[in-house]
Design a protein around this motif. Structure first.
Motif, PDB file in Angstrom:
ATOM      1  N   GLN A 137       0.813  -1.172  -0.067  1.00 56.42           N
ATOM      2  CA  GLN A 137      -0.048  -0.097   0.090  1.00 56.42           C
ATOM      3  C   GLN A 137       0.945   0.985  -0.084  1.00 56.42           C
ATOM      4  O   GLN A 137       1.951   1.215   0.729  1.00 56.42           O
ATOM      5  CB  GLN A 137      -0.935   0.005   1.260  1.00 56.42           C
ATOM      6  N   LEU A 138       0.546   2.072  -0.743  1.00 55.38           N
ATOM      7  CA  LEU A 138       1.410   3.428  -0.979  1.00 55.38           C
ATOM      8  C   LEU A 138       0.385   4.541  -0.927  1.00 55.38           C
ATOM      9  O   LEU A 138      -0.697   4.569  -1.313  1.00 55.38           O
ATOM     10  CB  LEU A 138       2.064   3.354  -2.423  1.00 55.38           C
ATOM     11  N   ALA A 139       0.725   5.784  -0.389  1.00 50.81           N
ATOM     12  CA  ALA A 139       0.072   6.827  -0.409  1.00 50.81           C
ATOM     13  C   ALA A 139       1.383   8.326  -0.447  1.00 50.81           C
ATOM     14  O   ALA A 139       2.359   7.831   0.302  1.00 50.81           O
ATOM     15  CB  ALA A 139      -0.376   7.261   1.065  1.00 50.81           C
ATOM     16  N   GLY A 140       1.008   9.063  -1.426  1.00 48.84           N
ATOM     17  CA  GLY A 140       2.017  10.070  -1.558  1.00 48.84           C
ATOM     18  C   GLY A 140       1.622  11.093  -2.570  1.00 48.84           C
ATOM     19  O   GLY A 140       0.244  11.191  -2.732  1.00 48.84           O
ATOM     20  N   GLU A 141       2.517  11.647  -3.163  1.00 42.97           N
ATOM     21  CA  GLU A 141       2.374  12.736  -4.301  1.00 42.97           C
ATOM     22  C   GLU A 141       3.096  12.601  -5.443  1.00 42.97           C
ATOM     23  O   GLU A 141       4.393  11.854  -5.207  1.00 42.97           O
ATOM     24  CB  GLU A 141       2.420  14.082  -3.664  1.00 42.97           C
ATOM     25  N   THR A 142       2.702  12.922  -6.597  1.00 43.35           N
ATOM     26  CA  THR A 142       3.311  12.734  -8.006  1.00 43.35           C
ATOM     27  C   THR A 142       2.880  13.797  -8.797  1.00 43.35           C
ATOM     28  O   THR A 142       1.744  14.330  -8.589  1.00 43.35           O
ATOM     29  CB  THR A 142       3.318  11.302  -8.237  1.00 43.35           C
ATOM     30  N   GLU A 143       3.503  14.028  -9.944  1.00 45.16           N
ATOM     31  CA  GLU A 143       3.077  15.095 -10.797  1.00 45.16           C
ATOM     32  C   GLU A 143       1.925  14.680 -11.591  1.00 45.16           C
ATOM     33  O   GLU A 143       0.846  15.299 -11.844  1.00 45.16           O
ATOM     34  CB  GLU A 143       4.022  15.237 -11.723  1.00 45.16           C
ATOM     35  N   GLN A 144       1.726  13.257 -11.792  1.00 45.53           N
ATOM     36  CA  GLN A 144       0.620  12.869 -12.596  1.00 45.53           C
ATOM     37  C   GLN A 144       0.452  11.309 -12.095  1.00 45.53           C
ATOM     38  O   GLN A 144       1.003  10.226 -12.628  1.00 45.53           O
ATOM     39  CB  GLN A 144       0.691  12.812 -14.191  1.00 45.53           C
ATOM     40  N   ALA A 145      -0.613  11.100 -11.152  1.00 45.38           N
ATOM     41  CA  ALA A 145      -1.063   9.893 -10.639  1.00 45.38           C
ATOM     42  C   ALA A 145      -1.798   9.059 -11.463  1.00 45.38           C
ATOM     43  O   ALA A 145      -1.745   7.682 -11.333  1.00 45.38           O
ATOM     44  CB  ALA A 145      -1.824  10.197  -9.375  1.00 45.38           C
ATOM     45  N   SER A 146      -2.452   9.318 -12.460  1.00 43.16           N
ATOM     46  CA  SER A 146      -3.059   8.500 -13.556  1.00 43.16           C
ATOM     47  C   SER A 146      -2.349   7.616 -13.995  1.00 43.16           C
ATOM     48  O   SER A 146      -2.857   6.364 -14.147  1.00 43.16           O
ATOM     49  CB  SER A 146      -3.796   9.545 -14.440  1.00 43.16           C
ATOM     50  N   SER A 147      -1.195   7.549 -14.250  1.00 45.01           N
ATOM     51  CA  SER A 147      -0.112   6.681 -15.051  1.00 45.01           C
ATOM     52  C   SER A 147       0.411   5.613 -13.923  1.00 45.01           C
ATOM     53  O   SER A 147       0.913   4.757 -14.268  1.00 45.01           O
ATOM     54  CB  SER A 147       0.703   7.440 -15.867  1.00 45.01           C
ATOM     55  N   MET A 148       0.176   6.012 -12.908  1.00 42.97           N
ATOM     56  CA  MET A 148       0.921   4.989 -11.532  1.00 42.97           C
ATOM     57  C   MET A 148       0.727   3.652 -11.752  1.00 42.97           C
ATOM     58  O   MET A 148       1.242   2.658 -11.541  1.00 42.97           O
ATOM     59  CB  MET A 148       0.600   5.669 -10.561  1.00 42.97           C
ATOM     60  N   LEU A 149      -0.674   3.163 -11.865  1.00 45.17           N
ATOM     61  CA  LEU A 149      -1.029   1.838 -11.764  1.00 45.17           C
ATOM     62  C   LEU A 149      -0.301   1.229 -12.860  1.00 45.17           C
ATOM     63  O   LEU A 149       0.138  -0.034 -12.585  1.00 45.17           O
ATOM     64  CB  LEU A 149      -2.707   1.801 -11.813  1.00 45.17           C
ATOM     65  N   ARG A 150      -0.272   1.495 -14.225  1.00 43.97           N
ATOM     66  CA  ARG A 150       0.195   0.923 -15.243  1.00 43.97           C
ATOM     67  C   ARG A 150       2.056   0.805 -14.635  1.00 43.97           C
ATOM     68  O   ARG A 150       2.393  -0.165 -14.847  1.00 43.97           O
ATOM     69  CB  ARG A 150       0.355   1.611 -16.509  1.00 43.97           C
ATOM     70  N   PHE A 163      -6.269   2.069  -7.341  1.00 43.18           N
ATOM     71  CA  PHE A 163      -6.634   3.329  -6.282  1.00 43.18           C
ATOM     72  C   PHE A 163      -7.269   3.053  -5.138  1.00 43.18           C
ATOM     73  O   PHE A 163      -8.489   2.461  -5.547  1.00 43.18           O
ATOM     74  CB  PHE A 163      -6.943   4.570  -7.147  1.00 43.18           C
ATOM     75  N   THR A 164      -7.199   3.232  -3.986  1.00 38.06           N
ATOM     76  CA  THR A 164      -8.142   3.236  -2.913  1.00 38.06           C
ATOM     77  C   THR A 164      -8.752   4.180  -2.646  1.00 38.06           C
ATOM     78  O   THR A 164      -9.759   4.221  -1.958  1.00 38.06           O
ATOM     79  CB  THR A 164      -7.398   2.423  -1.669  1.00 38.06           C
ATOM     80  N   LEU A 165      -8.203   5.452  -2.999  1.00 39.38           N
ATOM     81  CA  LEU A 165      -9.050   6.544  -3.003  1.00 39.38           C
ATOM     82  C   LEU A 165      -8.912   7.523  -4.279  1.00 39.38           C
ATOM     83  O   LEU A 165      -8.050   7.216  -4.817  1.00 39.38           O
ATOM     84  CB  LEU A 165      -8.462   7.660  -1.488  1.00 39.38           C
TER      85      LEU A 165
END
Length: 166
Positions: free
Chosen positions: A76-89, A102-104
């Motif tokens: 499980q991760l929580a944080g910040e990035t410039e663009q989270a939409s591509s994180m799952l890939r 995404f859990t939230l």
């Protein structure tokens, strides 16, 4: 009669020896189980560090985490990035994670996206002993390079301690 007594004495000696051997066998089995548990614990620790190293490379700065949890089945991760939409890939493309979600909902901040994800861990690949160069099969062009190896704590700088907020 005398012969029977001698046989019973010999039987008693052999039974005591057999009991001692049986107790030793049980002790050996218990030590083997403890050794296997310690070996498994050591392998888990290395795999957990490999997961953390891969996250360090995958979520390179300016991304950062203010929370992470690595256990046997999930990350499980929580944080910040410039663009989270591509994180799952990106997370699912690593050798250690799958089925990321995404859990939230992604929260847009001033200059970044705040995220919270959960990923399933892939089954660890078996460790293969090194093969001498002469005996090694020819390398295929489509073989992925091995995952990075954690070499120093400096490689983990973007990740604060769990529960520590920036």
């Amino acid at each position: 009669n005398q012969y029977v007594k001698q046989l019973q004495m010999e039987i008693a000696k052999v039974e005591r020896s057999a009991q001692s051997i049986s107790a030793a066998d049980k002790e050996i089995a218990a030590v083997r189980v403890r050794t296997m548990l310690l070996d498994e614990y050591r392998r888990r620790t290395k795999t957990d560090l490999d997961v953390l190293q891969t996250l360090t490379v995958t979520l390179a700065p300016p991304a950062f985490l203010n929370y992470y949890e690595i256990n046997r089945d999930t990350v499980q991760l929580a944080g910040e990035t410039e663009q989270a939409s591509s994180m799952l890939r990106l997370l699912d493309a690593t050798p250690y994670l799958k089925n990321s979600e995404f859990t939230l909902a992604i929260m847009r901040l001033a200059n970044s996206d705040a995220f919270r994800t959960r990923s399933q861990r892939k089954a660890p690949q078996p460790v293969v002993a090194a093969v001498p160069a002469a005996a090694a099969p020819p390398a295929a062009n489509n073989v992925a390079p091995p995952p990075p190896v954690l070499s120093s704590p400096q490689g983990m700088l973007p990740f604060p301690q769990p529960g520590v907020r920036r």
